[in-house]
Design a protein around this motif. Structure first.
Motif, mmCIF file in Angstrom:
data_model
loop_
_atom_site.group_PDB
_atom_site.id
_atom_site.type_symbol
_atom_site.label_atom_id
_atom_site.label_comp_id
_atom_site.label_asym_id
_atom_site.label_seq_id
_atom_site.Cartn_x
_atom_site.Cartn_y
_atom_site.Cartn_z
ATOM 1 N N LYS A 132 0.808 -1.254 0.174
ATOM 2 C CA LYS A 132 -0.113 0.045 0.034
ATOM 3 C C LYS A 132 0.793 1.064 -0.120
ATOM 4 C CE LYS A 132 -3.522 2.641 2.663
ATOM 5 N NZ LYS A 132 -2.682 3.775 2.789
ATOM 6 N N GLU A 133 1.796 1.229 0.861
ATOM 7 C CA GLU A 133 2.789 2.505 0.912
ATOM 8 C C GLU A 133 3.328 2.573 -0.424
ATOM 9 O OE1 GLU A 133 5.604 1.938 3.979
ATOM 10 O OE2 GLU A 133 4.113 1.865 5.436
ATOM 11 N N ILE A 134 3.855 1.470 -0.918
ATOM 12 C CA ILE A 134 4.540 1.661 -2.447
ATOM 13 C C ILE A 134 3.562 2.125 -3.643
ATOM 14 C CG2 ILE A 134 5.647 0.315 -4.404
ATOM 15 C CD1 ILE A 134 6.649 -1.304 -2.110
ATOM 16 N N ILE A 135 2.457 1.626 -3.379
ATOM 17 C CA ILE A 135 1.220 2.098 -4.443
ATOM 18 C C ILE A 135 0.773 3.446 -4.282
ATOM 19 C CG2 ILE A 135 -1.111 1.701 -5.088
ATOM 20 C CD1 ILE A 135 -0.655 -1.295 -4.571
ATOM 21 N N ASP A 136 0.836 4.139 -2.915
ATOM 22 C CA ASP A 136 0.379 5.100 -2.800
ATOM 23 C C ASP A 136 1.439 6.464 -3.035
ATOM 24 O OD1 ASP A 136 -2.177 4.518 -2.049
ATOM 25 O OD2 ASP A 136 -1.814 4.567 0.049
ATOM 26 N N SER A 137 2.643 5.983 -3.065
ATOM 27 C CA SER A 137 3.829 6.931 -3.172
ATOM 28 C C SER A 137 4.334 7.007 -4.487
ATOM 29 C CB SER A 137 4.958 6.699 -2.040
ATOM 30 O OG SER A 137 5.296 5.167 -2.149
ATOM 31 N N LYS A 138 4.406 5.768 -5.493
ATOM 32 C CA LYS A 138 4.859 5.655 -6.462
ATOM 33 C C LYS A 138 4.453 6.377 -7.650
ATOM 34 C CE LYS A 138 6.181 2.026 -9.741
ATOM 35 N NZ LYS A 138 5.991 0.445 -10.196
ATOM 36 N N ASN A 139 5.351 6.772 -8.610
ATOM 37 C CA ASN A 139 4.725 7.328 -9.594
ATOM 38 C C ASN A 139 4.628 6.376 -10.796
ATOM 39 O OD1 ASN A 139 5.268 10.341 -8.770
ATOM 40 N ND2 ASN A 139 7.401 10.188 -8.999
ATOM 41 N N PHE A 140 3.322 6.458 -11.063
ATOM 42 C CA PHE A 140 2.801 5.513 -11.872
ATOM 43 C C PHE A 140 2.835 6.114 -13.517
ATOM 44 C CE2 PHE A 140 1.301 3.387 -8.282
ATOM 45 C CZ PHE A 140 1.570 2.045 -8.644
ATOM 46 N N SER A 141 2.844 5.304 -14.544
ATOM 47 C CA SER A 141 3.032 5.939 -15.908
ATOM 48 C C SER A 141 1.512 6.698 -16.091
ATOM 49 C CB SER A 141 3.179 4.887 -17.038
ATOM 50 O OG SER A 141 1.997 3.792 -16.880
ATOM 51 N N THR A 142 0.442 6.326 -15.709
ATOM 52 C CA THR A 142 -0.869 6.705 -15.679
ATOM 53 C C THR A 142 -1.515 6.721 -14.572
ATOM 54 O OG1 THR A 142 -2.129 5.091 -16.495
ATOM 55 C CG2 THR A 142 -0.855 6.305 -18.169
ATOM 56 N N PRO A 143 -2.387 7.619 -13.990
ATOM 57 C CA PRO A 143 -3.303 7.519 -12.911
ATOM 58 C C PRO A 143 -4.072 6.360 -12.849
ATOM 59 C CG PRO A 143 -3.587 9.652 -13.864
ATOM 60 C CD PRO A 143 -2.764 8.846 -14.814
ATOM 61 N N LEU A 144 -4.405 5.861 -14.185
ATOM 62 C CA LEU A 144 -5.478 4.414 -14.396
ATOM 63 C C LEU A 144 -4.584 3.283 -13.884
ATOM 64 C CD1 LEU A 144 -8.064 3.623 -15.258
ATOM 65 C CD2 LEU A 144 -6.901 3.033 -17.535
ATOM 66 N N LEU A 156 -4.954 -4.753 -5.026
ATOM 67 C CA LEU A 156 -4.598 -4.673 -3.391
ATOM 68 C C LEU A 156 -6.076 -4.965 -2.436
ATOM 69 C CD1 LEU A 156 -1.946 -4.219 -1.795
ATOM 70 C CD2 LEU A 156 -3.082 -2.015 -0.994
ATOM 71 N N MET A 157 -6.971 -4.127 -3.003
ATOM 72 C CA MET A 157 -8.491 -4.619 -2.093
ATOM 73 C C MET A 157 -8.915 -5.676 -2.406
ATOM 74 S SD MET A 157 -10.254 -0.585 -2.081
ATOM 75 C CE MET A 157 -10.067 -0.223 -4.013
ATOM 76 N N ILE A 176 -12.194 -1.073 6.926
ATOM 77 C CA ILE A 176 -12.952 0.298 6.855
ATOM 78 C C ILE A 176 -11.646 1.221 6.795
ATOM 79 C CG2 ILE A 176 -14.103 1.830 8.348
ATOM 80 C CD1 ILE A 176 -15.763 -0.610 9.312
ATOM 81 N N ASP A 177 -10.675 1.117 7.462
ATOM 82 C CA ASP A 177 -9.374 1.868 7.384
ATOM 83 C C ASP A 177 -9.054 2.165 5.989
ATOM 84 O OD1 ASP A 177 -9.538 2.448 10.183
ATOM 85 O OD2 ASP A 177 -8.186 1.071 10.817
ATOM 86 N N LEU A 178 -8.943 0.856 5.407
ATOM 87 C CA LEU A 178 -8.442 0.821 4.020
ATOM 88 C C LEU A 178 -9.364 1.361 2.932
ATOM 89 C CD1 LEU A 178 -6.186 0.394 2.054
ATOM 90 C CD2 LEU A 178 -6.948 -2.122 1.909
ATOM 91 N N PHE A 179 -10.520 0.686 2.783
ATOM 92 C CA PHE A 179 -11.665 0.891 1.794
ATOM 93 C C PHE A 179 -12.302 2.248 1.950
ATOM 94 C CE2 PHE A 179 -12.838 -3.721 0.099
ATOM 95 C CZ PHE A 179 -11.475 -4.069 0.265
ATOM 96 N N ARG A 228 -20.023 -4.534 -0.891
ATOM 97 C CA ARG A 228 -20.550 -5.390 -0.004
ATOM 98 C C ARG A 228 -19.806 -5.725 1.093
ATOM 99 N NH1 ARG A 228 -21.274 -11.674 -2.226
ATOM 100 N NH2 ARG A 228 -23.018 -10.606 -3.475
ATOM 101 N N TYR A 229 -18.413 -5.707 1.215
ATOM 102 C CA TYR A 229 -17.636 -6.158 2.091
ATOM 103 C C TYR A 229 -17.284 -4.853 3.082
ATOM 104 C CZ TYR A 229 -17.144 -10.183 -0.851
ATOM 105 O OH TYR A 229 -17.194 -11.106 -1.787
ATOM 106 N N LEU A 230 -17.283 -3.648 2.653
ATOM 107 C CA LEU A 230 -17.337 -2.678 3.394
ATOM 108 C C LEU A 230 -18.595 -2.323 4.310
ATOM 109 C CD1 LEU A 230 -15.631 0.014 4.314
ATOM 110 C CD2 LEU A 230 -16.566 1.043 2.286
ATOM 111 N N ALA A 231 -19.643 -2.466 3.538
ATOM 112 C CA ALA A 231 -20.842 -2.633 4.295
ATOM 113 C C ALA A 231 -21.146 -3.435 5.246
ATOM 114 C CB ALA A 231 -22.006 -2.676 3.179
ATOM 115 N N ILE A 232 -20.657 -4.979 5.154
ATOM 116 C CA ILE A 232 -20.863 -5.905 6.041
ATOM 117 C C ILE A 232 -19.752 -5.573 7.154
ATOM 118 C CG2 ILE A 232 -18.984 -7.420 5.351
ATOM 119 C CD1 ILE A 232 -22.305 -8.674 6.520
#
Length: 438
Positions: free
Chosen positions: A192-204, A213-214, A232-235, A253-257
């Motif tokens: 998660k830390e890598i995904i949130d901080s890495k510069n990807f080629s496109t936002p997509l 990851l989810m 809940i903390d992640l989603f 569904r999973y966040l709601a439950i």
């Protein structure tokens, strides 16, 4: 109905092939689909792995024979030969890693490690690459323990950031398949830390990594002791919730439950109901529809029907329907927790919007008999601090008006402002840092 709400086909698209097998095993145990259908699906998936022995066993079960096709035998010989060749290529580095005194010479500085390996042990980039290929092949053969160990050691030597991330995904999958939930959670947080901080080629591309990851995290969150809070903390983070709404609404569904069974009744629940309201026409899931019935449409008859659908859905969902065995007794804890909290949601909301309540009507809406409903309302009054009185002679509950004063209303309306201000400042700072980086 159960198969109608089965999310396995959607979820499988976002998983590594090996992670699909536990889902198929669950569906087979539940008898949600014919055995032949599941076995053919397993064979199809196994064709893309090196688990040839497993494929042979499935073939025998599917066709009720002790014989296997010649191509399977030839494929097995190829896998064994390839495994031996990769082991020989990685042997110098594996020998070094098995020497505890030699490993102690390694440092956090990867360049120092590479120089040490080259000068003292004649181990270079070719052997390090061979270790990665050997670990990957072990994973594809179903040896998840060996793969996890070698991938961990490879990351300590790898200087290619993309390859290091790939190894981390592989190790996460291996830990999930071995059901090492604490270690898997650590790897999930690193990714998660890598995904949130890495510069990807496109936002997509970044959104897609968050989606992966989810989906992978579901295995961890519905098995880890603290998983229902962690999901809940992640989603529920803005970036991840946006990814869900745009690319994977079925994950609601999973966040709601998690919100429903979470005893803390987290403050974010009110905001989540707004998401449910936005998505109620695009996300057709009994669990989210149950919440919409109560908190958006105030349709308590609809909530009662949805609660029955939710119960069956939970029993047949690979992540939610986990059984707990105690002696000869078997139960699905999440189903029991859901029903308890769902009834609480219905009765609490129903009581808040009606001044006088007929116990018989409330019992019907909770799928309880009159005596059970009376116990429920007594407990509700006690725990929710509702100002109400029960008249046992008439079988009614009378609610006393409890309007907050003007100061309480002001506090309630201004409470979210600090959070919104913080989010706005964070986004501005993030944008400024991106501009400076360019």
């Amino acid at each position: 109905m159960a198969s109608k709400y089965d999310l396995t086909p959607r979820i499988a698209q976002q998983l590594d092939i090996h992670l699909i097998f536990p889902l198929l095993e669950f569906l087979q145990e539940q008898g949600l689909y014919p055995d032949e259908y599941i076995l053919k699906a397993k064979i199809e998936l196994l064709n893309h792995t090196n688990m040839v022995d497993y494929a042979m066993d499935i073939h025998k079960s599917l066709y009720h024979t002790d014989d296997v096709p010649q191509e399977m035998m030839e494929r097995r010989a190829e896998v064994v030969a390839r495994l031996k060749a990769l082991e020989e290529a990685a042997a110098p580095l594996i020998t070094f890693l098995q020497n505890s005194s030699a490993v102690q010479e390694l440092r956090a500085d990867k360049q120092h490690n590479l120089q040490l390996l080259h000068e003292r042990y004649q181990i270079g980039p070719d052997q390090i690459e061979a270790l990665y290929q050997y670990a990957k092949f072990q994973f594809e053969c179903g040896n998840y323990s060996g793969a996890a160990d070698y991938l961990y050691q490879y990351q300590a030597l790898c200087t290619n950031s993309d390859r290091s991330v790939s190894a981390l995904w592989g190790k996460l999958a291996a830990e999930i398949l071995m059901q090492n939930w604490d270690i898997a959670l650590e790897e999930l947080n690193r990714l998660k830390e890598i995904i949130d901080s890495k510069n990807f080629s496109t936002p997509l591309n970044q959104v897609q990594n968050r989606i992966w990851l989810m989906h992978w995290s579901l295995f961890i969150f519905f098995n880890h002791d603290n998983g229902r809070t962690l999901i809940i903390d992640l989603f529920n983070q803005d970036k991840y919730l946006n990814a869900i709404q745009t690319s994977a609404p079925h994950l609601l569904r999973y966040l709601a439950i998690a919100f429903i069974v979470n005893k803390r009744r987290r403050p974010q629940f009110k905001d989540f109901i707004k998401v449910i309201q936005q998505e109620q026409h695009s996300c057709k899931d009994p669990i989210t529809e149950f919440l919409a019935c109560i908190y958006v449409n105030y349709d308590f008859d609809g909530a009662q029907e949805k609660m029955k659908e939710c119960e069956e859905l939970i029993l047949n969902d690979p992540f939610l329907g986990k059984r707990a065995e105690e002696g000869s007794f078997s139960s699905v804890p999440l189903r029991d927790e859901f029903l308890e909290n769902a009834r609480l949601f219905i009765s609490e909301t129903y009581c808040r919007i009606h001044q006088r309540i007929d116990m018989g009507v409330l019992a019907e809406k909770l799928n309880l008999n009159l005596e059970e409903a009376e116990r429920w309302i007594v407990n509700l009054i006690r725990t929710s601090k509702l100002d109400a009185k029960i008249d046992t002679e008439t079988g009614t509950v009378t609610m006393e008006p409890n309007q907050p004063n003007v100061y309480e209303q002001l506090i309630d309306h201004t409470k979210p402002l600090s959070g919104r201000t913080y989010k706005l400042v964070s986004q501005l700072l993030e944008h400024a840092q991106t501009q400076l980086a360019r």
